[in-house]
Design a protein around this motif. Structure first.
Motif, PDB file in Angstrom:
ATOM      1  N   GLN A 170       0.938  -1.165  -0.165  1.00  0.00           N
ATOM      2  CA  GLN A 170      -0.079  -0.071   0.139  1.00  0.00           C
ATOM      3  C   GLN A 170       1.016   1.359   0.013  1.00  0.00           C
ATOM      4  N   PRO A 171       0.385   2.314  -0.809  1.00  0.00           N
ATOM      5  CA  PRO A 171       1.154   3.439  -0.790  1.00  0.00           C
ATOM      6  C   PRO A 171       0.868   4.071   0.244  1.00  0.00           C
ATOM      7  N   ARG A 172       2.181   5.278   0.393  1.00  0.00           N
ATOM      8  CA  ARG A 172       1.881   6.419   1.603  1.00  0.00           C
ATOM      9  C   ARG A 172       1.161   7.371   0.808  1.00  0.00           C
ATOM     10  N   VAL A 173      -0.055   7.891   1.339  1.00  0.00           N
ATOM     11  CA  VAL A 173      -0.681   8.976   0.775  1.00  0.00           C
ATOM     12  C   VAL A 173      -0.787  10.337   1.752  1.00  0.00           C
ATOM     13  N   GLU A 174      -0.528  11.453   1.020  1.00  0.00           N
ATOM     14  CA  GLU A 174      -0.534  12.670   2.112  1.00  0.00           C
ATOM     15  C   GLU A 174      -1.447  13.519   1.318  1.00  0.00           C
ATOM     16  N   ILE A 175      -2.705  14.110   2.096  1.00  0.00           N
ATOM     17  CA  ILE A 175      -3.702  14.944   1.653  1.00  0.00           C
ATOM     18  C   ILE A 175      -3.350  16.304   2.053  1.00  0.00           C
ATOM     19  N   GLY A 176      -3.474  17.359   1.563  1.00  0.00           N
ATOM     20  CA  GLY A 176      -3.334  18.622   1.807  1.00  0.00           C
ATOM     21  C   GLY A 176      -4.828  19.371   2.538  1.00  0.00           C
ATOM     22  N   GLY A 177      -4.966  20.341   2.535  1.00  0.00           N
ATOM     23  CA  GLY A 177      -6.192  21.011   3.008  1.00  0.00           C
ATOM     24  C   GLY A 177      -5.769  21.927   4.319  1.00  0.00           C
ATOM     25  N   ASN A 178      -6.810  22.406   4.791  1.00  0.00           N
ATOM     26  CA  ASN A 178      -6.377  23.240   5.976  1.00  0.00           C
ATOM     27  C   ASN A 178      -7.595  23.270   7.144  1.00  0.00           C
ATOM     28  N   ASP A 179      -8.614  22.476   6.886  1.00  0.00           N
ATOM     29  CA  ASP A 179      -9.764  22.316   7.978  1.00  0.00           C
ATOM     30  C   ASP A 179      -9.917  20.730   8.410  1.00  0.00           C
ATOM     31  N   LEU A 180      -9.367  20.523   9.719  1.00  0.00           N
ATOM     32  CA  LEU A 180      -9.501  19.285   9.915  1.00  0.00           C
ATOM     33  C   LEU A 180     -10.967  18.502  10.074  1.00  0.00           C
ATOM     34  N   ARG A 181     -11.866  19.353   9.804  1.00  0.00           N
ATOM     35  CA  ARG A 181     -13.402  18.993   9.720  1.00  0.00           C
ATOM     36  C   ARG A 181     -13.864  18.679   8.383  1.00  0.00           C
ATOM     37  N   THR A 182     -13.047  18.663   7.436  1.00  0.00           N
ATOM     38  CA  THR A 182     -13.137  18.313   6.259  1.00  0.00           C
ATOM     39  C   THR A 182     -12.590  16.915   5.968  1.00  0.00           C
ATOM     40  N   PHE A 183     -13.543  16.109   5.346  1.00  0.00           N
ATOM     41  CA  PHE A 183     -12.933  14.687   5.169  1.00  0.00           C
ATOM     42  C   PHE A 183     -13.083  14.350   3.771  1.00  0.00           C
ATOM     43  N   TYR A 184     -12.165  13.175   3.345  1.00  0.00           N
ATOM     44  CA  TYR A 184     -12.036  13.039   1.845  1.00  0.00           C
ATOM     45  C   TYR A 184     -12.219  11.395   1.819  1.00  0.00           C
ATOM     46  N   THR A 185     -12.543  11.047   0.472  1.00  0.00           N
ATOM     47  CA  THR A 185     -12.495   9.580   0.003  1.00  0.00           C
ATOM     48  C   THR A 185     -11.556   9.580  -1.121  1.00  0.00           C
ATOM     49  N   LEU A 186     -10.713   8.464  -0.981  1.00  0.00           N
ATOM     50  CA  LEU A 186      -9.659   8.264  -1.927  1.00  0.00           C
ATOM     51  C   LEU A 186     -10.161   6.836  -2.610  1.00  0.00           C
ATOM     52  N   VAL A 187      -9.738   6.806  -4.044  1.00  0.00           N
ATOM     53  CA  VAL A 187     -10.311   5.602  -4.687  1.00  0.00           C
ATOM     54  C   VAL A 187      -8.907   5.199  -5.392  1.00  0.00           C
ATOM     55  N   LEU A 188      -8.695   4.114  -5.729  1.00  0.00           N
ATOM     56  CA  LEU A 188      -7.685   3.928  -6.928  1.00  0.00           C
ATOM     57  C   LEU A 188      -8.515   2.847  -7.739  1.00  0.00           C
ATOM     58  N   VAL A 189      -8.109   3.122  -9.196  1.00  0.00           N
ATOM     59  CA  VAL A 189      -8.746   2.268  -9.745  1.00  0.00           C
ATOM     60  C   VAL A 189      -7.921   1.841 -11.191  1.00  0.00           C
ATOM     61  N   ASP A 190      -8.381   0.963 -11.867  1.00  0.00           N
ATOM     62  CA  ASP A 190      -7.621   0.516 -13.108  1.00  0.00           C
ATOM     63  C   ASP A 190      -8.647   0.566 -14.307  1.00  0.00           C
ATOM     64  N   PRO A 191      -8.728   1.415 -15.154  1.00  0.00           N
ATOM     65  CA  PRO A 191      -9.787   1.435 -16.126  1.00  0.00           C
ATOM     66  C   PRO A 191      -9.091   0.892 -17.219  1.00  0.00           C
ATOM     67  N   ASP A 192      -8.132  -0.084 -17.427  1.00  0.00           N
ATOM     68  CA  ASP A 192      -7.813  -0.840 -18.292  1.00  0.00           C
ATOM     69  C   ASP A 192      -7.898  -2.225 -17.993  1.00  0.00           C
ATOM     70  N   ALA A 193      -8.674  -2.725 -17.253  1.00  0.00           N
ATOM     71  CA  ALA A 193      -8.908  -4.092 -16.753  1.00  0.00           C
ATOM     72  C   ALA A 193      -9.909  -4.669 -17.731  1.00  0.00           C
ATOM     73  N   PRO A 194      -9.512  -5.957 -18.019  1.00  0.00           N
ATOM     74  CA  PRO A 194      -8.510  -6.684 -17.960  1.00  0.00           C
ATOM     75  C   PRO A 194      -7.197  -6.214 -18.720  1.00  0.00           C
ATOM     76  N   SER A 195      -7.470  -5.771 -20.004  1.00  0.00           N
ATOM     77  CA  SER A 195      -6.538  -5.305 -20.966  1.00  0.00           C
ATOM     78  C   SER A 195      -6.890  -3.803 -21.702  1.00  0.00           C
ATOM     79  N   PRO A 196      -6.080  -3.331 -21.829  1.00  0.00           N
ATOM     80  CA  PRO A 196      -6.192  -1.729 -22.561  1.00  0.00           C
ATOM     81  C   PRO A 196      -7.089  -2.052 -23.849  1.00  0.00           C
ATOM     82  N   SER A 197      -6.642  -3.166 -24.514  1.00  0.00           N
ATOM     83  CA  SER A 197      -7.471  -3.273 -25.882  1.00  0.00           C
ATOM     84  C   SER A 197      -9.073  -3.496 -25.600  1.00  0.00           C
ATOM     85  N   ASN A 198      -9.163  -4.374 -24.295  1.00  0.00           N
ATOM     86  CA  ASN A 198     -10.701  -4.957 -24.099  1.00  0.00           C
ATOM     87  C   ASN A 198     -10.807  -4.532 -22.370  1.00  0.00           C
TER      88      ASN A 198
END
Length: 176
Positions: free
Chosen positions: A50-78
């Motif tokens: 799993q990578p290390r992820v750092e998020i900016g911002g300045n308001d600790l009451r703000t929350f974020y969602t992170l997704v990691l997707v592969d738009p080329d599954a199972p192959s870029p041609s299909n």
């Protein structure tokens, strides 16, 4: 006509995965000592953990969602499994990282078997805490539909890297 030099447009992330958006939060992703930059090449052995992820911002009451997707599954041609969801973390407080959030789907390391795949990190701002839930599947995930379902709006940041099997050679060419 001015040529668009946005790497997310050139890499077809805008279009295939997300609509045009304005980046408003800093997002830093790294695998060990290697930072992810748009279009950078990684081998599967470099992205096992799993990578290390750092998020900016300045308001600790703000929350974020992170997704990691592969738009080329199972192959870029299909890409009939587009988008394959590799990771989902919610409730990440601003100015922290993914490790401070709620991991709804554990990190599944990229293991492309055919062609060069793009792996896209997308960061959304949540309306509040505990307002995003786990999808029922990883394949055929849609970042756009997910964002609409949970009123996340447009992404606030995104980046991608390319990955191919260990023995693969060459790189994804950017269209001219």
């Amino acid at each position: 006509m001015q040529e668009d030099t946005d790497p997310l447009v050139l890499g077809r992330v805008v279009g295939d995965v997300v609509n045009r958006f304005v980046r408003s939060i800093s997002l830093k992703v790294s695998y060990g000592s290697r930072d992810v930059t748009n279009g950078r090449e990684f081998k599967p052995s470099q992205v096992v953990n799993q990578p290390r992820v750092e998020i900016g911002g300045n308001d600790l009451r703000t929350f974020y969602t992170l997704v990691l997707v592969d738009p080329d599954a199972p192959s870029p041609s299909n890409p009939n499994l587009r988008e394959y969801l590799h990771w989902l973390v919610t409730d990440i407080p601003a100015t922290t990282g993914a490790s401070f959030g709620q991991e709804l789907l554990c990190y599944e390391s990229p293991r492309p078997s055919m062609g060069i795949h793009r792996f896209v990190f997308i960061l959304f701002q949540q309306l509040g805490r505990q307002t995003v839930y786990t999808p029922g599947w990883r394949q055929n995930f849609s970042s756009r539909e997910f964002a609409a379902l949970y009123n996340l709006g447009s992404p606030v940041a995104a980046m991608y890297f390319n990955c191919q099997r260990e023995q693969g050679s060459g790189g994804r060419r950017m269209p001219l």
